[in-house]
Design an enzyme around this catalytic site. Structure first.
Site, PDB file in Angstrom:
ATOM      1  N   GLU A  48       0.838  -1.202   0.000  1.00  0.00           N
ATOM      2  CA  GLU A  48       0.000   0.000   0.000  1.00  0.00           C
ATOM      3  C   GLU A  48       0.877   1.259   0.000  1.00  0.00           C
ATOM      4  O   GLU A  48       1.817   1.375   0.793  1.00  0.00           O
ATOM      5  CB  GLU A  48      -0.888  -0.025   1.247  1.00  0.00           C
ATOM      6  N   LYS A 114      -9.125   2.167  -2.797  1.00  0.00           N
ATOM      7  CA  LYS A 114      -9.480   1.589  -1.496  1.00  0.00           C
ATOM      8  C   LYS A 114     -10.873   2.049  -1.076  1.00  0.00           C
ATOM      9  O   LYS A 114     -11.211   3.231  -1.155  1.00  0.00           O
ATOM     10  CB  LYS A 114      -8.444   2.023  -0.456  1.00  0.00           C
ATOM     11  N   CYS A 150      -5.496  -3.274   2.077  1.00  0.00           N
ATOM     12  CA  CYS A 150      -5.438  -3.304   3.544  1.00  0.00           C
ATOM     13  C   CYS A 150      -6.810  -3.516   4.199  1.00  0.00           C
ATOM     14  O   CYS A 150      -7.325  -4.622   4.199  1.00  0.00           O
ATOM     15  CB  CYS A 150      -4.767  -2.032   4.065  1.00  0.00           C
ATOM     16  N   SER A 177       0.355  -2.313   7.164  1.00  0.00           N
ATOM     17  CA  SER A 177      -0.159  -2.734   8.466  1.00  0.00           C
ATOM     18  C   SER A 177       0.917  -2.550   9.524  1.00  0.00           C
ATOM     19  O   SER A 177       1.883  -3.309   9.568  1.00  0.00           O
ATOM     20  CB  SER A 177      -0.598  -4.205   8.405  1.00  0.00           C
ATOM     21  N   GLY A 312      22.657   9.305  26.793  1.00  0.00           N
ATOM     22  CA  GLY A 312      23.110   9.447  28.177  1.00  0.00           C
ATOM     23  C   GLY A 312      23.066   8.094  28.862  1.00  0.00           C
ATOM     24  O   GLY A 312      21.996   7.495  28.992  1.00  0.00           O
ATOM     25  N   LEU A 313      24.223   7.611  29.284  1.00  0.00           N
ATOM     26  CA  LEU A 313      24.323   6.262  29.863  1.00  0.00           C
ATOM     27  C   LEU A 313      24.523   6.365  31.364  1.00  0.00           C
ATOM     28  O   LEU A 313      25.569   6.816  31.841  1.00  0.00           O
ATOM     29  CB  LEU A 313      25.488   5.514  29.211  1.00  0.00           C
ATOM     30  N   SER A 314      23.494   5.956  32.108  1.00  0.00           N
ATOM     31  CA  SER A 314      23.525   6.105  33.564  1.00  0.00           C
ATOM     32  C   SER A 314      24.056   4.884  34.286  1.00  0.00           C
ATOM     33  O   SER A 314      24.376   4.956  35.470  1.00  0.00           O
ATOM     34  CB  SER A 314      22.114   6.407  34.063  1.00  0.00           C
ATOM     35  N   SER A 319      18.804   2.916  29.985  1.00  0.00           N
ATOM     36  CA  SER A 319      19.834   3.441  29.092  1.00  0.00           C
ATOM     37  C   SER A 319      20.704   2.321  28.538  1.00  0.00           C
ATOM     38  O   SER A 319      21.180   2.395  27.394  1.00  0.00           O
ATOM     39  CB  SER A 319      20.686   4.488  29.802  1.00  0.00           C
ATOM     40  N   ASN A 395      15.696  17.760  39.672  1.00  0.00           N
ATOM     41  CA  ASN A 395      15.449  18.003  38.256  1.00  0.00           C
ATOM     42  C   ASN A 395      16.558  18.828  37.609  1.00  0.00           C
ATOM     43  O   ASN A 395      16.826  18.688  36.405  1.00  0.00           O
ATOM     44  CB  ASN A 395      14.098  18.706  38.070  1.00  0.00           C
ATOM     45  N   LYS A 536       3.214  16.646  29.894  1.00  0.00           N
ATOM     46  CA  LYS A 536       4.589  16.165  29.732  1.00  0.00           C
ATOM     47  C   LYS A 536       4.706  15.275  28.499  1.00  0.00           C
ATOM     48  O   LYS A 536       5.619  15.436  27.684  1.00  0.00           O
ATOM     49  CB  LYS A 536       5.036  15.371  30.965  1.00  0.00           C
TER      50      LYS A 536
END
Length: 568
Positions: A48, A114, A150, A177, A312-314, A319, A395, A536
């Protein structure tokens, strides 16, 4: 064994197009047509909207976009000499149409439009397309086949039923799909039921590849008239599924000449080798989800013009899994990780980050943030009026890390991948402009309990664990305050995730969830957290959809919203 003259050879070309890149997409289609010709295929089928990429969304409102689609469809016509091709593309004909172009020996003989336009979940097709009404069948030699798109084959009374009634015993369905965990089984059930209901063969061609939040898994199918599987294409890879079907069927007494498009004779002069059994195994749930994430990261990164990513590797599991997926998608040489410890960070977290980087062979940068944090706090001292430390200071650490990562991203042109999971995003356990910063949220639709499951699965794929066992075993913590644990704020993820599934994906009420055995006080808290944090989620990066109901694409709630069942 049947002779070649008693068989029609089909090729289902599941390709990975890029939305709006008509030249690349047309070239890709042409290359698969050439491959199909080399394999002696009579009918080659593409997914499609293969020519434009799917979904093109509001590009369909631009007239020049549709003009480009028509130009490149015409360009493809001479590429189809000596074969019948079915190619998905958008066209303008008394409105914008989601079309399947039926091409025979280089001539466009019909455009099927369609008819059933989905308007739920991730689909907005009624916003863009006018539905079709004509439903012809196509006569190739002595074989009658139908074409649908589809949703047409998912509908209870869709075009395939009418096509079968006209005598079509081969029903082609071109599809876009999107994947979610469990979709493969659902799809097989629907197609097998249609095959057995109509007594027809089903040739189902699906897209493959990533497009924004969506991933298409391919796994195109050939199904026999009793619902049996004849062939399955690869999962999450481009593939040409080739299979032979008997030359059967023909117009019935219920057919009229106006409903049959006579394509012409088959091309029987070509040489055809005998086919091997072409059935790829069904991947496990973990395999499907992991491969969807890998493909989603690879296509999102490369199709948007990036070569490398930064993370960012914590030293935590989210992560670590994100970095592992990125390495599998793009290679460790294109995956750069940054550890940003503060005085609160544990020694084990830094060591775990280094161990993971060594296991994967990727580059790890280390940038301590203690001095930057002190500088921020000094500047804010008068403004904050010596108030006691709270989540504000926590924060700040996350936002400093987000700023540093974005600076690195800007300087080197690396795409920033954020690492938060669906459980955290559901309840707002994340920092705006901090750990939520990034261009793609890899785990945005992956619940925390599934993060653990995928991490263990990935380790089993290797001769030795890639993600350190100590990372999987450690108690989850944001490490933004001394001794902090996720369970200081949240219920355990084993308790939280089932409640989130019922509230977010099943839309159960609080009372219904409590009746299923969950603690009312906990359910009330979770419902409030989910409801109040829509603002958020609306500001988070796009994330790869792997569940039936993903935030943003499937679940759409107003930010300004005073409704709550807890107040009624």
């Amino acid at each position: 064994m049947m002779s070649d003259s008693a068989l029609l050879r089909f090729g289902l070309a599941q390709i990975d197009p890029t939305v709006g890149d008509f030249e690349r997409n047309a070239d890709l289609i042409a290359r698969f047509i050439d491959q199909a010709l080399d394999e002696g295929v009579d009918v080659v089928v593409f997914p499609e909207l293969a020519l434009s990429g799917y979904p093109p969304e509001d590009l369909l409102l631009k007239s020049h976009f549709l003009e480009e689609a028509r130009k490149w469809l015409n360009w493809l016509l001479p590429e189809c000499r000596g074969i019948t091709a079915v190619i998905g593309c958008p066209v303008y004909c008394k409105g914008v149409r989601n079309a399947a172009a039926v091409i025979y020996d280089g001539k466009l003989l019909f455009e099927y439009y369609k008819q059933h336009l989905p308007n739920y979940g991730v689909f907005d097709e009624k916003r863009y397309f006018e539905p079709g009404s004509e439903n012809p069948c196509y006569l190739l030699g002595s074989t009658l086949f139908g074409v649908s798109i589809c949703e047409d084959i998912w509908a209870d009374a869709g075009p395939p039923l009418e096509q079968a009634d006209k005598g079509a015993r081969i029903l082609i369905n071109i599809s876009g799909s999107p994947f979610y965990a469990g979709k493969t089984k659902d799809r097989m059930k629907v197609l097998a039921r249609m095959a057995s209901t109509t007594g027809s063969y089903i040739a189902y061609c699906n897209l493959v590849g990533g497009q924004d939040e969506l991933v298409f898994d391919g796994q195109s199918l050939a199904i026999g008239p009793e619902g049996e599987l004849i062939g399955r294409a690869k999962a999450f890879e481009q593939d040409l599924l080739i299979f032979d079907l008997p030359v059967t069927g023909g117009p019935t007494k219920s057919s009229s000449t106006s409903t049959i498009v006579d394509l012409g004779p088959t091309f029987q002069s070509r040489q055809r080798h005998e086919l091997e059994v072409n059935e790829k195994p069904v991947p496990s749930m973990e395999d499907e989800v992991y491969e969807a994430l890998v493909l989603g990261v690879r296509d999102y990164t490369r199709k948007n013009g990036f070569n490398s990513v930064v993370i960012g590797l914590s030293g935590g599991i989210d992560s670590s899994l994100t970095a592992t997926i990125a390495c599998d998608a793009l290679g460790p040489e294109n995956t750069i990780c940054v550890a940003m410890p503060s005085e609160i960070s544990s020694r084990e977290s830094i060591e775990d980050a280094r161990l993971l980087a060594g296991n994967l062979g990727m580059r790890l940068l280390e940038i301590p943030i203690g001095n930057v944090l002190e500088s921020y706090l000094d500047e804010l001292k008068g403004t904050l009026m010596d108030k006691l430390p709270n989540v504000t200071e926590e924060n700040l650490q996350a936002r400093i890390r987000g700023d540093l990562l974005m600076a690195i991203s800007n300087k080197f042109g690396w795409l920033l991948l954020s690492t938060g999971n669906k459980s955290e995003m559901s309840v707002g356990y994340a920092t705006l402009y901090g750990d939520m910063a990034g261009g793609l949220a890899v785990l945005k639709d992956v619940p925390k309990t599934m993060v653990y499951c995928l991490s263990r699965y990935r380790n089993q794929m290797s001769q030795k664990p890639v993600i350190p066992d100590c990372v999987i075993a450690k108690e989850p913590s944001a490490e933004l305050s001394p001794g902090q644990r996720d369970t200081d704020t949240l219920p355990s993820y084993e308790v939280l995730d089932p409640i989130l599934y019922l509230y977010v994906e099943e839309d159960k009420s609080v009372d219904e969830i409590v009746e299923l055995g969950h603690d009312r006080e906990t359910v009330n808290k979770v419902a409030v957290w989910v409801d109040k944090n829509e603002y958020k989620r609306r500001q988070s990066p796009p994330g790869i959809k792997i569940t039936p109901k993903a935030f943003g694409r499937d679940r759409r709630m107003p930010i300004t919203n005073r409704y709550s069942e807890l107040n009624t």
